[in-house]
Motif scaffolding. Sequence first.
Motif, PDB file in Angstrom:
ATOM      1  N   HIS A  89       0.849  -1.199   0.000  1.00 40.92           N
ATOM      2  CA  HIS A  89       0.000   0.000   0.000  1.00 40.92           C
ATOM      3  C   HIS A  89       0.882   1.245   0.000  1.00 40.92           C
ATOM      4  CE1 HIS A  89       0.756  -0.751   4.254  1.00 40.92           C
ATOM      5  NE2 HIS A  89       0.392   0.479   4.540  1.00 40.92           N
ATOM      6  N   ASP A  93       5.890   3.895   5.464  1.00 42.29           N
ATOM      7  CA  ASP A  93       6.640   2.867   6.198  1.00 42.29           C
ATOM      8  C   ASP A  93       6.633   1.532   5.432  1.00 42.29           C
ATOM      9  OD1 ASP A  93       3.869   2.789   6.844  1.00 42.29           O
ATOM     10  OD2 ASP A  93       4.253   1.558   8.607  1.00 42.29           O
ATOM     11  N   HIS A  94       6.045   1.562   4.213  1.00 43.05           N
ATOM     12  CA  HIS A  94       6.022   0.364   3.350  1.00 43.05           C
ATOM     13  C   HIS A  94       6.571   0.653   1.956  1.00 43.05           C
ATOM     14  CE1 HIS A  94       3.550  -2.049   6.183  1.00 43.05           C
ATOM     15  NE2 HIS A  94       3.283  -0.832   6.602  1.00 43.05           N
ATOM     16  N   ASP A 177      -0.768  -4.120   5.591  1.00 39.38           N
ATOM     17  CA  ASP A 177      -1.343  -3.561   6.818  1.00 39.38           C
ATOM     18  C   ASP A 177      -2.804  -3.946   7.031  1.00 39.38           C
ATOM     19  OD1 ASP A 177       0.982  -2.572   7.745  1.00 39.38           O
ATOM     20  OD2 ASP A 177       0.502  -0.456   7.525  1.00 39.38           O
ATOM     21  N   HIS A 219       2.371  -5.330  10.654  1.00 42.50           N
ATOM     22  CA  HIS A 219       3.056  -4.966  11.895  1.00 42.50           C
ATOM     23  C   HIS A 219       2.773  -6.051  12.926  1.00 42.50           C
ATOM     24  CE1 HIS A 219       4.069  -0.854  10.546  1.00 42.50           C
ATOM     25  NE2 HIS A 219       2.939  -0.957   9.851  1.00 42.50           N
TER      26      HIS A 219
HETATM   27 ZN    ZN Z   1       2.428   0.127   8.225  1.00 41.01          ZN
END
Ligand code: ZN
Length: 288
Positions: A89, A93-94, A177, A219
């Motif tokens: 996505h 952080d990805h 996520d 996560h």
């Molecule tokens: Zn994330």
Amino acid sequence: MRKIAALVCFLATLASAQDAEITFKSTEIEPGIFMVEAEGGFGGGNMAVLVGKDHIAMIDDGLPPLAEDLLIHVAETAGGPIDFLVNTHVHGDHAGGNAHFAENGTVVFAHDNIRKRLLEDSSGAGGPGGLPVVTFGDGVTFHLGNIEARVTHMPMAHTDGDAAIYFPSANVIHTGDILFHDMFPFIDLESGGTLDGYITAQKKIWSMANDATKIIPGHGSLTDKAGMKADIAMLVDGRTLIKALVDQGMSEEEVLAANPLAKYDTYNWAFITTERMTRTFYRSLTTD
Ligand SMILES: [Zn+2]
Ligand SMILES: [Zn+2]
């Protein structure tokens, strides 16, 4: 699109605050399939490196400030450069390492909506060079030799551009996520995510798994079908509890004061506190 920039900024701050201590760890969970995690601080979501007989691929690439460290780590893990990379996505952080990996010869794949969002604000991909080169709608399948990776779009879940990746022969699933294991999930309502879409996507992934499936969450720690079941049950129960208060006509602040998620306080963490999770439930239930 300032929202993405703000999120990346928040996450990058979390990372840079402890930058020096963050390292990456790869664990071979099935032959050729490595789960990659950051250690020593918030270093982005869980990633995967797939070392097939013919090609090497990767799922997600962490936060922009850690991209070079990550690239060195995964090249060592894989024993060579990464040919293909798929973003689960749009979040930084990805997808934050996209630009850096692209500069080093990796071809980045992502859902159509991820590219659309990054065209408006590419900071979450580490800069303009991080735009996906290949985009897909419903999904795409990678054939890496002995490893097959089926990427499937999950609509209106964590965002409007999520994908889960299933490896049928290895019996592994990477959820992106759509799963935060043992922690409250972030459901990004500003980027097209919805509570009901999120639960639907979780149930769909769960039904793809059997008792032996290894599940890599976006996560949290590596889990399985039973572990995921508890996470889904928490969300379904939370939805029921908060829907009852919404139906009584309570305002967002009144619902917060009633603290219907108190029994799930162990799911509380720095980014998604019990308060923030409650607000997400309320807002999604009153706008869906
Ligand atoms: Zn994330
Ligand atoms: Zn995310």
